[in-house]
Structures are given as structure tokens and as C-alpha cells.
Design a protein around this motif. Structure first.
Motif, PDB file in Angstrom:
ATOM      1  N   ALA A 259      22.825  84.268  76.367  1.00  0.00           N
ATOM      2  CA  ALA A 259      24.047  84.112  77.164  1.00  0.00           C
ATOM      3  C   ALA A 259      23.922  82.824  77.976  1.00  0.00           C
ATOM      4  N   PRO A 260      25.013  82.378  78.587  1.00  0.00           N
ATOM      5  CA  PRO A 260      24.909  81.184  79.431  1.00  0.00           C
ATOM      6  C   PRO A 260      23.891  81.392  80.560  1.00  0.00           C
ATOM      7  N   ALA A 261      23.136  80.366  80.881  1.00  0.00           N
ATOM      8  CA  ALA A 261      22.194  80.441  81.999  1.00  0.00           C
ATOM      9  C   ALA A 261      22.956  80.836  83.262  1.00  0.00           C
ATOM     10  N   GLY A 262      22.345  81.676  84.066  1.00  0.00           N
ATOM     11  CA  GLY A 262      22.991  82.147  85.286  1.00  0.00           C
ATOM     12  C   GLY A 262      23.721  83.460  85.133  1.00  0.00           C
ATOM     13  N   THR A 263      23.780  83.985  83.922  1.00  0.00           N
ATOM     14  CA  THR A 263      24.390  85.296  83.711  1.00  0.00           C
ATOM     15  C   THR A 263      23.584  86.337  84.489  1.00  0.00           C
ATOM     16  N   PRO A 264      24.247  87.193  85.272  1.00  0.00           N
ATOM     17  CA  PRO A 264      23.512  88.161  86.099  1.00  0.00           C
ATOM     18  C   PRO A 264      22.565  89.034  85.286  1.00  0.00           C
ATOM     19  N   ALA A 265      21.437  89.350  85.865  1.00  0.00           N
ATOM     20  CA  ALA A 265      20.420  90.142  85.182  1.00  0.00           C
ATOM     21  C   ALA A 265      20.966  91.495  84.735  1.00  0.00           C
ATOM     22  N   ALA A 266      21.852  92.085  85.545  1.00  0.00           N
ATOM     23  CA  ALA A 266      22.415  93.386  85.186  1.00  0.00           C
ATOM     24  C   ALA A 266      23.257  93.287  83.917  1.00  0.00           C
ATOM     25  N   VAL A 267      23.952  92.175  83.755  1.00  0.00           N
ATOM     26  CA  VAL A 267      24.774  91.970  82.559  1.00  0.00           C
ATOM     27  C   VAL A 267      23.877  91.739  81.343  1.00  0.00           C
ATOM     28  N   ILE A 268      22.835  90.928  81.520  1.00  0.00           N
ATOM     29  CA  ILE A 268      21.857  90.703  80.446  1.00  0.00           C
ATOM     30  C   ILE A 268      21.274  92.042  80.003  1.00  0.00           C
ATOM     31  N   ARG A 269      20.943  92.873  80.969  1.00  0.00           N
ATOM     32  CA  ARG A 269      20.346  94.169  80.660  1.00  0.00           C
ATOM     33  C   ARG A 269      21.331  95.057  79.884  1.00  0.00           C
ATOM     34  N   THR A 270      22.608  95.011  80.253  1.00  0.00           N
ATOM     35  CA  THR A 270      23.615  95.806  79.553  1.00  0.00           C
ATOM     36  C   THR A 270      23.753  95.373  78.100  1.00  0.00           C
ATOM     37  N   LEU A 271      23.789  94.066  77.849  1.00  0.00           N
ATOM     38  CA  LEU A 271      23.864  93.560  76.481  1.00  0.00           C
ATOM     39  C   LEU A 271      22.599  93.923  75.700  1.00  0.00           C
TER      40      LEU A 271
END
Length: 326
Positions: A259-271
């Protein structure tokens, strides 16, 4: 100052001291459709994988994932689009070994940095590569192949789907480990290369299992070895290069989500969790096996470490072989 004026100033001051509220997407993500950018044209292997896994991930996320093909420049166009997209989780990338590890080595100038402009989400899959020869070639093992090449220095040619592909780099690694030289014949894809191998225009090819399997079954070509560090699940009878005389040899084609750099960790975790759940889907598992691949879900941290390690592994190969795209 009037009471109303004083109350207004006090309220504004207090608001300025309050912590900012968390963005809405941190709690509600995802609340609308998501775009998966595929940096290759429709119909290819990466696109096919995306269209298999997207529905399963959509089900896990509760939102539709749309495929957006952005082909060109060895995945650079698609990767750059994601690097410049809002870091909100609604745009992510299905990249590969080139996107994350070797484009930085093959191109003198590149419009994104895979280490700083993209946030790893998860490794997705790896794909086995095979060293295959025309049935008339008098070499059926890696040892015999090396002896044949040494007996005809710089006269034999090998084919690949293109310059800088995992296939090309794997073959260059093998040649250097074996101390032999061959001429590289790049093709525009696995299909044309396989047809020339069958026709005898080239004696040897580094191919994907998906492209070679049907010809292996009917005896048109012979597989000498697979390039990964373990035998392929779909072809366990084919020995690895490592066990055929080159300990430690390990080369795969591989992919991952970012994902784009700076994407929140919670969103990364969801994906990440959505992909992990998709990997339990029987249809996804079977379709990937049909492609000659293995599912490799990982943590974001593991993906980051892997792509950096891959860049280090291939840097001397690219340099010593003088491989460059632009």
C-alpha cells in the motif's frame, strides 16, 4: 471582553489543546470499494492471480475489490500510481519480484522507491521455475547439462520470457555458479519461448511450471531441475538445483501486496488478515496450484525483510552480468 466572547475564546483554546480525533477510516475501514492495481495487462499470470484472490478478499472485507490494470515499464507505472495514491487503504498493489526488489537494480532511474514509497502488506505467492531442455538434448540431469555446456563454451543459447525477469536472473545465477557461459535469447513471454524450445530453435529454457507442465506430460520437453530451495508441490519428481550439485541455490518468482507509505497500521493489518482468510478458500488454493504456485501469506515485517534480502541477493548477479533495461 464580554462573557460570550470570553466563552468563545476559551472553547477554541480548549479545542486546540485536545488531541485530534482518529480518522473515520481507522474505525470504519473499509466503508466503500477498494482498488487493487495490477501493473500488468489483463490475461497474464499476475492478472489471473488477482482475479482469483480478489473475490475471496472482498468477501472477507465486506467491500468489493476492483482490479485496475496499469501495465508498462516492468510494473513501474502501476507501482508509481500506488506510491502516489492516498494512504487510506483504498488503493493497494499486487507487485512482484521486479516491483519490490530488482527494478531498483535494473533501471538507472526509477519513479518510486519500493523500500520507502510502499508499505508491505503481505507476501502472496511464489512460483516455481524450471530448467527445461528440448527432448533431443543429450543431457537429462544438471550435471550432464553443465558438462555439455562446458564442452561447447559460449555456443549454446538459453531462452527466457524477457530481460530482467526472474527466469533470466535465475539462469545467470546458475551459469555463474557452474562457471559456464551461454547466450541469452529473450522472448516476449513464456509462450513464444516454449514454442521455440519445442521447435529446436533453442536447446534450453528457464520456464514457469504453469507454462511447461503440459509439454512435460507429453514428453515434448524434459525438466532437469527446479530452481527453488525445495521441490515443487505440483512436481515432486523434479529435483532442485540445490540437491543436484549446487547447495544453497534458491530462486523463485514471487508476488506480494503493498500500500502507499503512511497507510495506517490498522488498515495494513485489515488487508493482511483479509488475504490470510482468502488463503483458506479451497477455490483459491486449487486455482493457484493450477498456476504452479504456492500461497505464502506473511506478516508485513516478513515481507519487508524478504524484499530487501532479495535485492541484496540479485544485486551482484545483475552487476556482473551487465543486465540493464534503461
Amino acid at each position: 471582553m464580554s462573557l460570550n466572547r470570553r466563552s468563545f475564546v476559551t472553547s477554541v483554546t480548549a479545542m486546540g489543546l485536545m488531541p485530534l480525533a482518529k480518522p473515520a477510516f481507522a474505525a470504519a475501514y473499509p466503508d466503500h470499494s477498494i482498488r487493487m492495481i495490477v501493473p500488468y495487462p489483463p490475461g497474464g499470470g499476475t492478472d489471473a492471480f488477482a482475479r482469483v484472490v480478489a473475490p475471496a478478499m472482498s468477501e472477507a472485507l465486506g467491500q468489493q475489490i476492483f482490479i485496475d490494470n496499469r501495465p508498462g515499464a516492468s510494473s513501474i507505472i502501476g507501482a508509481t500510481a500506488v506510491a502516489h495514491a492516498p494512504a487510506d487503504g483504498y488503493t493497494f498493489l499486487l507487485g512482484d519480484m521486479g516491483t519490490y526488489a530488482t527494478n531498483r537494480l535494473l533501471f538507472k532511474k526509477i519513479s518510486y522507491d519500493s523500500f520507502t514509497d510502499l508499505a508491505p502488506v503481505t507476501l502472496t505467492a511464489r512460483f516455481g521455475l524450471l530448467l527445461v531442455v528440448n527432448q533431443s538434448v543429450p543431457a537429462k540431469t544438471l550435471k550432464e547439462f553443465i558438462e555439455l555446456a562446458k564442452a561447447k563454451p559460449e555456443t549454446l543459447s538459453y531462452g527466457t520470457p524477457g530481460v530482467g525477469t526472474p527466469h533470466h536472473l535465475a539462469m545467470e545465477m546458475l551459469l555463474r555458479r557452474a562457471g559456464i557461459k551461454m547466450n541469452h535469447v529473450p522472448y516476449k513471454g513464456d509462450g513464444p519461448a516454449m514454442q521455440d524450445l519445442i521447435g529446436g530453435q533453442i536447446p534450453v529454457l528457464i520456464s514457469s511450471l504453469a507454462s511447461a507442465s503440459q509439454y512435460l506430460k507429453i514428453g515434448k520437453v524434459v525438466a532437469i531441475a527446479s530452481t527453488g530451495n525445495v521441490r515443487l508441490e505440483q512436481a515432486p519428481q523434479i529435483p532442485t538445483v540445490a540437491e543436484s550439485g549446487m547447495p544453497g541455490f534458491d530462486a523463485w518468482g514471487w508476488q506480494g501486496f503493498s500500500a502507499p507509505a503512511g497507510t495506517p497500521a490498522a488498515v495494513i493489518r485489515t488487508l493482511n488478515q483479509a488475504y490470510a482468510k482468502a488463503c483458506t478458500n479451497a477455490t483459491v488454493r486449487q486455482r493457484l496450484a493450477d498456476f504452479g504456485g504456492e500461497l505464502t501469506p506473511s506478516t508485513p515485517e516478513a515481507m519487508d525483510a524478504y524484499m530487501r534480502r532479495e535485492a541484496q541477493t540479485w544485486a551482484p548477479i545483475v552487476r556482473d552480468a551487465g543486465i540493464s533495461l534503461f
